[in-house]
Design a protein around this motif. Structure first.
Motif, PDB file in Angstrom:
ATOM      1  N   MET A  28       0.850  -1.192   0.000  1.00  0.00           N
ATOM      2  CA  MET A  28       0.000   0.000   0.000  1.00  0.00           C
ATOM      3  C   MET A  28       0.889   1.247   0.000  1.00  0.00           C
ATOM      4  SD  MET A  28      -2.842   1.184   2.841  1.00  0.00           S
ATOM      5  CE  MET A  28      -3.873  -0.229   2.430  1.00  0.00           C
ATOM      6  N   PRO A  29       0.622   2.214  -0.912  1.00  0.00           N
ATOM      7  CA  PRO A  29       1.443   3.420  -0.950  1.00  0.00           C
ATOM      8  C   PRO A  29       1.246   4.252   0.306  1.00  0.00           C
ATOM      9  CG  PRO A  29      -0.462   3.626  -2.412  1.00  0.00           C
ATOM     10  CD  PRO A  29      -0.432   2.205  -1.943  1.00  0.00           C
ATOM     11  N   SER A  30       2.300   4.977   0.699  1.00  0.00           N
ATOM     12  CA  SER A  30       2.200   5.857   1.859  1.00  0.00           C
ATOM     13  C   SER A  30       1.255   7.012   1.563  1.00  0.00           C
ATOM     14  CB  SER A  30       3.578   6.382   2.230  1.00  0.00           C
ATOM     15  OG  SER A  30       4.449   5.308   2.549  1.00  0.00           O
ATOM     16  N   ALA A  31       0.623   7.540   2.616  1.00  0.00           N
ATOM     17  CA  ALA A  31      -0.441   8.535   2.448  1.00  0.00           C
ATOM     18  C   ALA A  31       0.050   9.824   1.803  1.00  0.00           C
ATOM     19  CB  ALA A  31      -1.082   8.829   3.800  1.00  0.00           C
ATOM     20  N   LEU A  32       1.317  10.175   2.013  1.00  0.00           N
ATOM     21  CA  LEU A  32       1.831  11.451   1.514  1.00  0.00           C
ATOM     22  C   LEU A  32       2.873  11.270   0.412  1.00  0.00           C
ATOM     23  CD1 LEU A  32       2.146  13.413   4.883  1.00  0.00           C
ATOM     24  CD2 LEU A  32       0.264  13.463   3.225  1.00  0.00           C
ATOM     25  N   GLN A  33       2.884  10.102  -0.218  1.00  0.00           N
ATOM     26  CA  GLN A  33       3.833   9.857  -1.304  1.00  0.00           C
ATOM     27  C   GLN A  33       3.652  10.895  -2.396  1.00  0.00           C
ATOM     28  OE1 GLN A  33       5.846   7.036  -0.756  1.00  0.00           O
ATOM     29  NE2 GLN A  33       7.156   8.032  -2.273  1.00  0.00           N
ATOM     30  N   GLY A  34       4.743  11.535  -2.810  1.00  0.00           N
ATOM     31  CA  GLY A  34       4.677  12.540  -3.858  1.00  0.00           C
ATOM     32  C   GLY A  34       4.370  13.937  -3.359  1.00  0.00           C
ATOM     33  N   LYS A  35       4.126  14.106  -2.069  1.00  0.00           N
ATOM     34  CA  LYS A  35       3.823  15.407  -1.488  1.00  0.00           C
ATOM     35  C   LYS A  35       5.098  16.039  -0.921  1.00  0.00           C
ATOM     36  CE  LYS A  35      -0.649  14.845  -2.076  1.00  0.00           C
ATOM     37  NZ  LYS A  35      -1.390  15.640  -3.110  1.00  0.00           N
ATOM     38  N   VAL A  36       5.064  17.357  -0.804  1.00  0.00           N
ATOM     39  CA  VAL A  36       6.181  18.122  -0.239  1.00  0.00           C
ATOM     40  C   VAL A  36       5.686  18.902   0.970  1.00  0.00           C
ATOM     41  CG1 VAL A  36       7.827  19.998  -0.636  1.00  0.00           C
ATOM     42  CG2 VAL A  36       7.315  18.360  -2.473  1.00  0.00           C
ATOM     43  N   ALA A  37       6.385  18.740   2.094  1.00  0.00           N
ATOM     44  CA  ALA A  37       6.038  19.454   3.324  1.00  0.00           C
ATOM     45  C   ALA A  37       7.180  20.379   3.713  1.00  0.00           C
ATOM     46  CB  ALA A  37       5.763  18.474   4.453  1.00  0.00           C
ATOM     47  N   LEU A  38       6.854  21.625   4.014  1.00  0.00           N
ATOM     48  CA  LEU A  38       7.807  22.610   4.531  1.00  0.00           C
ATOM     49  C   LEU A  38       7.484  22.839   5.997  1.00  0.00           C
ATOM     50  CD1 LEU A  38       9.920  24.865   4.500  1.00  0.00           C
ATOM     51  CD2 LEU A  38       8.260  26.321   3.309  1.00  0.00           C
ATOM     52  N   ILE A  39       8.458  22.595   6.873  1.00  0.00           N
ATOM     53  CA  ILE A  39       8.241  22.624   8.320  1.00  0.00           C
ATOM     54  C   ILE A  39       9.209  23.608   8.948  1.00  0.00           C
ATOM     55  CG2 ILE A  39       8.205  21.237  10.445  1.00  0.00           C
ATOM     56  CD1 ILE A  39       8.094  18.790   8.277  1.00  0.00           C
ATOM     57  N   THR A  40       8.694  24.613   9.653  1.00  0.00           N
ATOM     58  CA  THR A  40       9.563  25.555  10.345  1.00  0.00           C
ATOM     59  C   THR A  40       9.762  25.101  11.792  1.00  0.00           C
ATOM     60  OG1 THR A  40       7.795  27.038  11.137  1.00  0.00           O
ATOM     61  CG2 THR A  40       8.666  27.432   8.913  1.00  0.00           C
ATOM     62  N   GLY A  41      10.822  25.618  12.397  1.00  0.00           N
ATOM     63  CA  GLY A  41      11.139  25.202  13.765  1.00  0.00           C
ATOM     64  C   GLY A  41      11.434  23.727  13.846  1.00  0.00           C
ATOM     65  N   ALA A  42      12.115  23.198  12.822  1.00  0.00           N
ATOM     66  CA  ALA A  42      12.289  21.744  12.691  1.00  0.00           C
ATOM     67  C   ALA A  42      13.554  21.217  13.343  1.00  0.00           C
ATOM     68  CB  ALA A  42      12.273  21.358  11.213  1.00  0.00           C
ATOM     69  N   SER A  43      14.304  22.061  14.043  1.00  0.00           N
ATOM     70  CA  SER A  43      15.573  21.615  14.618  1.00  0.00           C
ATOM     71  C   SER A  43      15.411  20.896  15.951  1.00  0.00           C
ATOM     72  CB  SER A  43      16.525  22.800  14.788  1.00  0.00           C
ATOM     73  OG  SER A  43      15.970  23.768  15.657  1.00  0.00           O
ATOM     74  N   SER A  44      14.200  20.905  16.517  1.00  0.00           N
ATOM     75  CA  SER A  44      13.977  20.220  17.793  1.00  0.00           C
ATOM     76  C   SER A  44      12.484  20.066  18.029  1.00  0.00           C
ATOM     77  CB  SER A  44      14.602  21.011  18.959  1.00  0.00           C
ATOM     78  OG  SER A  44      13.930  22.243  19.141  1.00  0.00           O
ATOM     79  N   GLY A  45      12.143  19.333  19.078  1.00  0.00           N
ATOM     80  CA  GLY A  45      10.773  19.298  19.576  1.00  0.00           C
ATOM     81  C   GLY A  45       9.724  18.886  18.570  1.00  0.00           C
ATOM     82  N   ILE A  46       8.633  19.639  18.558  1.00  0.00           N
ATOM     83  CA  ILE A  46       7.477  19.303  17.727  1.00  0.00           C
ATOM     84  C   ILE A  46       7.832  19.350  16.247  1.00  0.00           C
ATOM     85  CG2 ILE A  46       5.182  20.088  17.030  1.00  0.00           C
ATOM     86  CD1 ILE A  46       4.810  21.016  19.982  1.00  0.00           C
ATOM     87  N   GLY A  47       8.616  20.335  15.837  1.00  0.00           N
ATOM     88  CA  GLY A  47       8.986  20.434  14.432  1.00  0.00           C
ATOM     89  C   GLY A  47       9.803  19.255  13.963  1.00  0.00           C
ATOM     90  N   GLU A  48      10.766  18.846  14.772  1.00  0.00           N
ATOM     91  CA  GLU A  48      11.592  17.687  14.431  1.00  0.00           C
ATOM     92  C   GLU A  48      10.750  16.422  14.359  1.00  0.00           C
ATOM     93  OE1 GLU A  48      15.533  15.324  16.186  1.00  0.00           O
ATOM     94  OE2 GLU A  48      14.774  17.112  17.201  1.00  0.00           O
TER      95      GLU A  48
END
Length: 247
Positions: free
Chosen positions: A1-21
């Protein structure tokens, strides 16, 4: 079964720790390519290497969301590197609690510029691409956007502002296929409380939460994952999640 977000692009801020990571890991596990943005680029590179080794396409961005020109460049760079933006997770934030009386107003500026203006800059810059992809914007708000307590006036003002901005945005774009999601975590075990510079407020806050079973970053990342993997015709507009022990 393909993954739900295959082919999608996500941009995440504050990604160096915690919730963003944790969110970067969760969305990557669902098949998304991820652009991970924060000021601490060394930590981003370590996360990027981990995700790349697991087969995820990763774009690392050194970014202060309070810098509008840098925000515009980060969005342009993400689209160039990964082909578009389907999901924006506005997670960057600071929490500088303290009383209004004799407050260090530089803390106020920092919270407003990061928590509110930074989120607005990111949303504005990414919106043309989200409209093109009929994508999803996730705004990381807080219990502080719903529940008022003493010694948190400006932090709460930023989070109430996030909620108001997000609902207005939803009304503007929902009929054009863009989903707006607001996540409102209660007390979560992250670095956020380490930002507090007002010593009496920090001590009182630590005492108040010391016996609480706190939420973990992965709990909030799971809420984000749930919202962005909902079917396109359904918008999970708001998730308010707090520790069972939190009154």
């Amino acid at each position: 079964m393909p993954s739900a977000l295959q082919g999608k692009v996500a941009l995440i801020t504050g990604a160096s720790s915690g919730i963003g990571e944790a969110t970067a890991r969760a969305l990557a596990a669902e098949g998304a390519a991820v652009a991970i943005a924060a000021r601490r680029v060394d930590r981003l590179r370590a996360l990027g290497e981990e995700l790349t080794a697991a087969g995820t396409k990763v774009h690392v961005l050194e970014l202060d969301v309070a810098d509008q020109q840098a925000v515009d460049e980060a969005v342009r760079s993400t689209v160039e590197a990964l082909g578009g933006i389907d999901i924006l997770v506005n997670n960057a934030g600071v929490m500088l609690l303290g009383p209004v009386e004799d407050a260090d107003t530089s803390d106020w500026h920092r919270m407003i510029e990061t928590n509110l203006l930074g989120l607005m800059y990111m949303t504005r810059a990414a919106l043309p691409h989200l409209l093109r992809s009929r994508g999803t914007v996730v705004q990381m708000s807080s219990i502080a956007g719903r529940v008022v307590v003493r010694n948190a006036a400006v932090y709460q003002a930023t989070k109430f502002g996030v909620n108001a901005f997000s609902e207005t945005l939803r009304q503007e774009v929902t009929e054009r296929g863009v989903r707006v999601v607001v996540i409102e975590p209660g007390t979560t075990d992250t670095e956020l409380r380490g930002h507090i510079t007002h010593a009496p407020t920090k001590a009182a806050y630590e005492e108040r939460i010391s016996k609480m079973r706190k939420l973990q970053s992965e709990d909030i990342a799971e809420a984000v994952r749930y919202a962005v993997t909902a079917p396109p015709h359904a918008t999970v507009h708001e998730i308010f999640i707090r520790p069972t022990d939190q009154v």
